[in-house]
Scaffold this motif. Structure first.
Motif, short mmCIF file in Angstrom:
data_model
loop_
_atom_site.label_atom_id
_atom_site.label_comp_id
_atom_site.label_asym_id
_atom_site.label_seq_id
_atom_site.Cartn_x
_atom_site.Cartn_y
_atom_site.Cartn_z
N THR A 72 -27.71 38.32 58.22
CA THR A 72 -27.51 39.61 57.62
C THR A 72 -26.38 40.31 58.05
O THR A 72 -25.96 40.44 58.91
N TYR B 94 -24.97 43.35 56.61
CA TYR B 94 -24.86 44.91 56.48
C TYR B 94 -23.45 45.26 55.91
O TYR B 94 -22.97 46.09 56.42
N ARG C 18 -23.12 49.13 55.16
CA ARG C 18 -23.28 49.76 56.39
C ARG C 18 -21.62 49.91 56.64
O ARG C 18 -21.04 50.72 57.17
N THR D 279 -26.93 42.05 45.51
CA THR D 279 -28.19 41.81 46.40
C THR D 279 -29.57 42.05 45.65
O THR D 279 -30.52 41.42 45.80
N HIS E 155 -31.23 44.79 46.32
CA HIS E 155 -31.83 45.32 47.22
C HIS E 155 -31.14 46.03 48.40
O HIS E 155 -29.83 45.59 48.40
N ILE E 156 -31.83 46.85 49.28
CA ILE E 156 -30.92 47.45 50.23
C ILE E 156 -31.78 47.27 51.63
O ILE E 156 -33.09 47.52 51.53
N SER E 157 -31.17 46.84 52.69
CA SER E 157 -31.77 47.01 53.96
C SER E 157 -31.96 48.16 54.50
O SER E 157 -31.24 49.19 54.13
N ASP E 158 -32.73 48.42 55.44
CA ASP E 158 -33.16 49.66 56.01
C ASP E 158 -31.70 50.03 56.69
O ASP E 158 -31.66 51.40 56.61
N VAL E 159 -30.99 49.37 57.49
CA VAL E 159 -29.82 49.53 57.94
C VAL E 159 -28.65 50.20 56.85
O VAL E 159 -28.09 51.19 57.14
N ASP E 160 -28.58 49.60 55.90
CA ASP E 160 -27.64 50.03 54.73
C ASP E 160 -28.40 51.35 54.27
O ASP E 160 -27.39 52.30 53.99
N TYR E 161 -29.34 51.41 54.05
CA TYR E 161 -30.20 52.57 53.57
C TYR E 161 -29.77 53.93 54.18
O TYR E 161 -29.60 54.99 54.01
#
Length: 64
Positions: free
Chosen positions: A3, A5, A8, A35, A37-43
């Motif tokens: 991943t 990110y 980020r 993508t 979707h969005i990862s927790d880190v990017d969110y």
């Protein structure tokens, strides 16, 4: 699968220069679209960017 990110990293760039440029904004939108979707880190990075903009510490630069 690794991943990256990407969002980020773009947010970090905006925070470093204290500006959200049209190029950075377009790259963020591209990553979200690509993508799907969005990862927790990017969110969390996007939340930080928005709070910094709300506080006036990050300037939104209009396109020319």
């Amino acid at each position: 699968m690794k991943t990256t990110y990407a969002i980020r990293q773009l947010v970090e760039k905006a925070l470093y220069i204290r500006k959200l440029t049209p190029d950075i904004e377009n790259e963020i939108n591209y990553e979200l679209t690509r993508t799907g979707h969005i990862s927790d880190v990017d969110y969390e990075a996007l939340e930080l960017l928005m709070s910094e903009m709300d506080a006036g510490r990050i300037q939104l630069v209009p396109s020319l």
